[in-house]
Design a protein around this motif. Structure first.
Motif, PDB file in Angstrom:
ATOM      1  N   THR A   1       0.900  -1.243   0.086  1.00  0.00           N
ATOM      2  CA  THR A   1       0.010  -0.031  -0.157  1.00  0.00           C
ATOM      3  C   THR A   1       0.907   1.167   0.120  1.00  0.00           C
ATOM      4  OG1 THR A   1      -1.842  -1.187   1.235  1.00  0.00           O
ATOM      5  CG2 THR A   1      -1.620   0.955   1.308  1.00  0.00           C
TER       6      THR A   1
ATOM      7  N   TYR B   1       3.897   1.431  -1.039  1.00  0.00           N
ATOM      8  CA  TYR B   1       4.587   1.803  -2.467  1.00  0.00           C
ATOM      9  C   TYR B   1       3.623   2.132  -3.473  1.00  0.00           C
ATOM     10  CZ  TYR B   1       8.946  -0.030  -0.784  1.00  0.00           C
ATOM     11  OH  TYR B   1      10.385  -0.047  -0.126  1.00  0.00           O
ATOM     12  N   SER B   2       2.450   1.652  -3.442  1.00  0.00           N
ATOM     13  CA  SER B   2       1.113   2.313  -4.408  1.00  0.00           C
ATOM     14  C   SER B   2       0.854   3.472  -4.245  1.00  0.00           C
ATOM     15  CB  SER B   2      -0.020   1.315  -4.186  1.00  0.00           C
ATOM     16  OG  SER B   2      -1.099   1.570  -4.946  1.00  0.00           O
ATOM     17  N   TRP B   3       0.616   3.980  -2.700  1.00  0.00           N
ATOM     18  CA  TRP B   3       0.593   5.475  -2.524  1.00  0.00           C
ATOM     19  C   TRP B   3       1.657   6.209  -3.169  1.00  0.00           C
ATOM     20  CZ3 TRP B   3      -1.161   5.028   3.219  1.00  0.00           C
ATOM     21  CH2 TRP B   3      -2.417   4.610   3.273  1.00  0.00           C
TER      22      TRP B   3
ATOM     23  N   LYS C   1       3.864   5.690  -5.614  1.00  0.00           N
ATOM     24  CA  LYS C   1       3.401   5.636  -7.080  1.00  0.00           C
ATOM     25  C   LYS C   1       2.515   6.677  -7.401  1.00  0.00           C
ATOM     26  CE  LYS C   1       3.524   2.433 -11.046  1.00  0.00           C
ATOM     27  NZ  LYS C   1       3.490   1.009 -11.357  1.00  0.00           N
ATOM     28  N   GLN C   2       1.310   6.741  -6.826  1.00  0.00           N
ATOM     29  CA  GLN C   2       0.058   7.809  -7.133  1.00  0.00           C
ATOM     30  C   GLN C   2       0.383   9.392  -6.659  1.00  0.00           C
ATOM     31  OE1 GLN C   2      -3.379   5.982  -5.188  1.00  0.00           O
ATOM     32  NE2 GLN C   2      -2.693   3.937  -5.900  1.00  0.00           N
ATOM     33  N   GLY C   3       1.580   9.296  -5.669  1.00  0.00           N
ATOM     34  CA  GLY C   3       2.135  10.782  -5.386  1.00  0.00           C
ATOM     35  C   GLY C   3       1.033  10.918  -4.054  1.00  0.00           C
ATOM     36  N   LYS C   4       0.703   9.834  -3.333  1.00  0.00           N
ATOM     37  CA  LYS C   4       0.031  10.129  -2.089  1.00  0.00           C
ATOM     38  C   LYS C   4       0.620   9.892  -1.004  1.00  0.00           C
ATOM     39  CE  LYS C   4      -4.442   8.738  -4.181  1.00  0.00           C
ATOM     40  NZ  LYS C   4      -5.577   7.778  -4.257  1.00  0.00           N
TER      41      LYS C   4
ATOM     42  N   LYS D   1       8.168  10.368  -0.768  1.00  0.00           N
ATOM     43  CA  LYS D   1       9.097   9.563  -1.533  1.00  0.00           C
ATOM     44  C   LYS D   1      10.057   9.136  -0.659  1.00  0.00           C
ATOM     45  CE  LYS D   1       7.473  10.079  -5.773  1.00  0.00           C
ATOM     46  NZ  LYS D   1       6.742   9.108  -6.391  1.00  0.00           N
TER      47      LYS D   1
END
Length: 72
Positions: free
Chosen positions: A34, A36-38, A40-43, A46
């Motif tokens: 989750t 890493y997914s966030w 990638k979505q910029g949420k 970094k």
């Protein structure tokens, strides 16, 4: 109006640290996929490259992100 002195501001912040993924998972209470997914979505903040095979997250960025989520 009361203005915070710089020493007061810094005393209220957690100490600056770099957290590894297992620590971030424990703090945020979601799975690593989750996170890493966030990212990638910029949420989500970094990661910071620490070495050839190591990354971490700044405590400042992480706690700022948490504060913004609480305020929303």
């Amino acid at each position: 109006m009361y203005a915070l002195q710089s020493s007061e501001v810094f005393s209220t912040l957690p100490p600056y640290q770099i957290y590894r993924i297992d620590e971030v998972v424990a703090i945020v209470k979601v799975g690593r996929s989750t996170i890493y997914s966030w990212m990638k979505q910029g949420k989500f903040p970094k990661q910071i490259r620490l070495g050839e095979r190591a990354v971490g997250w700044s405590s400042a960025a992480l706690f700022q992100w948490l504060a913004e989520r609480e305020a929303a």
